[in-house]
Design a protein around this motif. Sequence first.
Motif, mmCIF file in Angstrom:
data_model
loop_
_atom_site.group_PDB
_atom_site.id
_atom_site.type_symbol
_atom_site.label_atom_id
_atom_site.label_comp_id
_atom_site.label_asym_id
_atom_site.label_seq_id
_atom_site.Cartn_x
_atom_site.Cartn_y
_atom_site.Cartn_z
ATOM 1 N N MET A 142 10.519 -23.270 6.699
ATOM 2 C CA MET A 142 9.279 -23.296 7.450
ATOM 3 C C MET A 142 9.503 -22.669 8.824
ATOM 4 O O MET A 142 10.423 -23.039 9.540
ATOM 5 N N GLN A 143 8.654 -21.720 9.157
ATOM 6 C CA GLN A 143 8.791 -21.025 10.434
ATOM 7 C C GLN A 143 8.107 -21.802 11.552
ATOM 8 O O GLN A 143 7.007 -22.319 11.383
ATOM 9 N N GLN A 144 8.774 -21.886 12.683
ATOM 10 C CA GLN A 144 8.235 -22.516 13.882
ATOM 11 C C GLN A 144 7.535 -21.435 14.695
ATOM 12 O O GLN A 144 8.097 -20.373 14.930
ATOM 13 N N GLU A 145 6.302 -21.689 15.121
ATOM 14 C CA GLU A 145 5.560 -20.728 15.939
ATOM 15 C C GLU A 145 5.670 -21.116 17.409
ATOM 16 O O GLU A 145 5.426 -22.265 17.761
ATOM 17 N N PHE A 179 16.113 -11.354 16.096
ATOM 18 C CA PHE A 179 16.820 -12.608 16.344
ATOM 19 C C PHE A 179 15.935 -13.819 16.080
ATOM 20 O O PHE A 179 16.372 -14.787 15.461
ATOM 21 N N PHE A 180 14.699 -13.774 16.550
ATOM 22 C CA PHE A 180 13.796 -14.906 16.355
ATOM 23 C C PHE A 180 13.558 -15.173 14.874
ATOM 24 O O PHE A 180 13.587 -16.313 14.419
ATOM 25 N N GLU A 181 13.304 -14.122 14.121
ATOM 26 C CA GLU A 181 13.075 -14.262 12.679
ATOM 27 C C GLU A 181 14.292 -14.858 11.979
ATOM 28 O O GLU A 181 14.154 -15.692 11.088
ATOM 29 N N ALA A 182 15.484 -14.435 12.386
ATOM 30 C CA ALA A 182 16.713 -14.961 11.784
ATOM 31 C C ALA A 182 16.865 -16.460 12.027
ATOM 32 O O ALA A 182 17.510 -17.160 11.256
ATOM 33 N N GLU A 183 16.240 -16.948 13.092
ATOM 34 C CA GLU A 183 16.283 -18.376 13.427
ATOM 35 C C GLU A 183 15.033 -19.115 12.949
ATOM 36 O O GLU A 183 14.755 -20.226 13.385
#
Length: 88
Positions: free
Chosen positions: A1-4, A26-30
């Motif tokens: 689940m991605q955090q926005e 980087f953000f997507e990888a996390e």
Amino acid sequence: MQQEIRIGVIALTDSAPFVVAQKTGFFEAENLTVELIKQASWATLRDKLAYGEIDAAHMLSPMAIALQLGLGGSPKKDVLAPLVLNRS
């Protein structure tokens, strides 16, 4: 689940780590979906953070203390400042 996360930035060189992190994935990888939102002034950034319009911000170091104390015309806001990118 991605955090926005919505991050407010001022278009200065010290906001570069956020821009580079977004451009390099980087953000997507996390598992983060990050929206960088350019702000017109430090006061606008402070107010949007205080009223919850943005979730995080690139800001001047004393701004976190001022927000915590309710100084500068904004309401008191609990602020976590885990990282200082630049000190002069």
